[in-house]
Scaffold this motif. Structure first.
Motif, short mmCIF file in Angstrom:
data_model
loop_
_atom_site.label_atom_id
_atom_site.label_comp_id
_atom_site.label_asym_id
_atom_site.label_seq_id
_atom_site.Cartn_x
_atom_site.Cartn_y
_atom_site.Cartn_z
N LYS A 1 4.02 -0.28 -0.69
CA LYS A 1 3.29 0.99 -1.25
C LYS A 1 3.06 0.80 -2.71
O LYS A 1 1.94 1.61 -3.15
N ILE A 2 3.97 0.25 -3.59
CA ILE A 2 3.49 -0.11 -5.03
C ILE A 2 3.80 -1.54 -5.44
O ILE A 2 4.85 -2.13 -4.99
N LYS B 1 4.01 -3.79 -8.94
CA LYS B 1 4.10 -3.44 -10.25
C LYS B 1 2.99 -4.34 -11.01
O LYS B 1 2.49 -4.02 -12.09
N SER C 1 -2.00 -1.89 -0.18
CA SER C 1 -1.14 -0.77 -0.75
C SER C 1 -0.91 0.27 0.13
O SER C 1 -2.05 1.29 0.33
N ASP D 1 1.98 2.51 2.51
CA ASP D 1 3.47 2.97 2.79
C ASP D 1 3.96 2.71 4.12
O ASP D 1 3.22 3.59 4.90
#
Length: 321
Positions: free
Chosen positions: A36-37, A39, A51, A53
Motif C-alpha cells: 500500500k505504501i 517509504k 502501490s 492495498d
C-alpha cells in the motif's frame, strides 16, 4: 542464467524493503514490489512498484505480474494492533485469500511464506507445517496459515515455509530501540531462569534469500537465525565487558511472572484486545531457538552478541574502550 520474476508481497515493510535493497543490483531478478505504501523507492529498471492495498483489491495487485514461473515471497504480516482480530485478519485471512488467488491464476509458481519462530515455544527439534505451540495471537495466526498451506498442498505445489527468528537491522525498529534503551539506561526486568532467544540479522537473511532463490535447494519448511541464540544475562555482561556504561537497574523476577503476563495477554486477545506489553513480556518466559537448517547456502556467521553491542554503540553515540 535465465531471468527470474520475484514478487515481494508486503514490500513496503521492514523485511520487504530489505529484500528489495539486496535484490536490486542482481540483474537476473525482475522484482515486483507490492504494498500500500512505500517509504522510499529505488529507480532501477528491474524493479516495478505496485502501490496497491491488498486488503481492498487482490486481483488488481497481480494484473502486472507474469502468470508463469514467478517466485512469490509473502512478507505480509501484522504483529501488534489494538484489536486482536486485525492480527488474525492479516496473518491468516488475508494471506489465505492471496494464496488462493495465486494458486488459481498462476502457473509453475514458487511460493515462500515468511512465518515466525513465535508459532512454537517448545522448540521441537523437528518442525512440521502447521504444528506448533503459540502463546499469542500472532503465533496462532501464523501457525493457522501454515496449516492451511499444508492442507492445500499437492504434488504440483512448490511451497516453502520459513520460520525466522526475531529480526533486527542497522536501521533499528522502534521496538528494538526501546529495548536497548531500557537495557542500558533505564530499568530492565529479567526472568530468574536463563532464557535463550534467537535473533536474525536482516542483512544476513536478505543475502540468504537471494542465494536461496537462485539455488536449486528447496525445503518445505525450515527455521533460520543467527549462528546461536543469546542469553540476556550474558548479553548484559558482554556489553559491560566492552566498557560500555550500563546505567540501568536490572531486576530478576520469577520466570512464571513472565509466563503469567503472556497468559493474561493471550486471554485478552481471545476477547478482542491486544496489549503489546503483555505479549512482549510473555515471550521473555520461554526459549525461542532456531534449529539449524542443512541447506548450506550461505555459510556466513552472524554473532548476535557482537552485532547488538555495535548497534548500541552506533545508536546511542557510545564508545567502546
Amino acid at each position: 542464467m535465465q531471468k527470474i520474476n520475484v514478487c515481494i508481497l508486503g514490500a513496503g515493510g521492514q523485511l520487504g524493503s530489505k529484500l528489495i535493497e539486496k535484490f536490486k543490483d542482481n540483474e537476473i531478478l525482475t522484482i515486483y514490489a507490492v504494498d500500500k505504501i512505500f517509504k522510499s523507492k529505488y529507480t532501477k529498471n528491474n524493479i516495478k512498484y505496485l502501490s496497491i492495498d491488498l486488503n481492498k483489491n487482490i486481483e488488481k495487485a497481480f494484473q502486472q505480474i507474469p502468470q508463469n514461473e514467478t517466485v512469490f515471497i509473502n512478507c505480509v504480516g501484522l504483529q501488534h494492533s489494538i484489536w486482536s482480530k486485525d492480527i488474525m485478519k492479516i496473518n491468516y485471512k488475508l494471506n489465505k485469500e492471496i494464496y488462493k488467488y495465486i494458486s488459481n491464476n498462476f502457473l509453475n509458481f514458487y511460493y515462500i511464506f515468511i512465518s515466525s519462530l513465535s508459532v512454537d515455544f517448545k522448540n521441537s527439534s523437528k518442525v512440521f507445517p502447521g504444528k506448533g505451540n503459540p502463546i499469542n495471537m500472532y503465533g496462532k495466526a501464523k501457525l493457522k496459515f501454515e496449516n492451511y498451506l499444508f492442507e492445500n498442498t499437492n504434488q504440483n505445489s512448490n511451497i516453502s515455509i520459513i520460520r525466522p527468528a526475531a529480526f533486527y537491522d542497522v536501521n533499528l525498529s522502534q521496538n528494538l530501540l526501546n529495548f536497548f534503551d531500557l537495557l542500558i539506561n533505564k530499568i530492565f526486568f529479567l526472568p530468574t531462569k536463563k532464557i535463550e532467544r534467537s535473533f536474525l540479522s536482516l542483512e544476513y537473511f536478505s543475502s540468504f534469500m537471494e542465494k536461496y532463490i537462485l539455488s536449486d535447494k528447496k525445503k518445505n519448511i525450515f527455521e533460520i537465525g543467527d549462528s546461536g541464540p543469546i542469553e540476556f544475562n550474558r548479553l548484559i555482561e558482554s556489553i559491560k565487558a566492552s566498557n560500555i556504561n550500563v546505567n540501568s537497574k536490572i531486576f530478576k523476577i520469577p520466570t512464571f511472572i513472565f509466563k503469567l503476563a503472556g497468559f493474561v495477554g493471550y486471554s485478552f486477545e481471545r476477547i478482542g484486545i491486544h496489549i503489546n506489553l503483555l505479549t512482549i513480556l510473555g515471550e521473555f518466559g520461554y526459549d525461542y531457538i532456531a534449529n539449524e537448517n542443512d541447506l548450506d547456502i550461505d555459510n556466513r556467521s552472524e554473532n548476535t552478541y557482537i552485532n547488538f553491542k555495535n548497534l548500541i554503540i552506533d545508536n546511542f553515540n557510545l564508545e567502546s574502550e
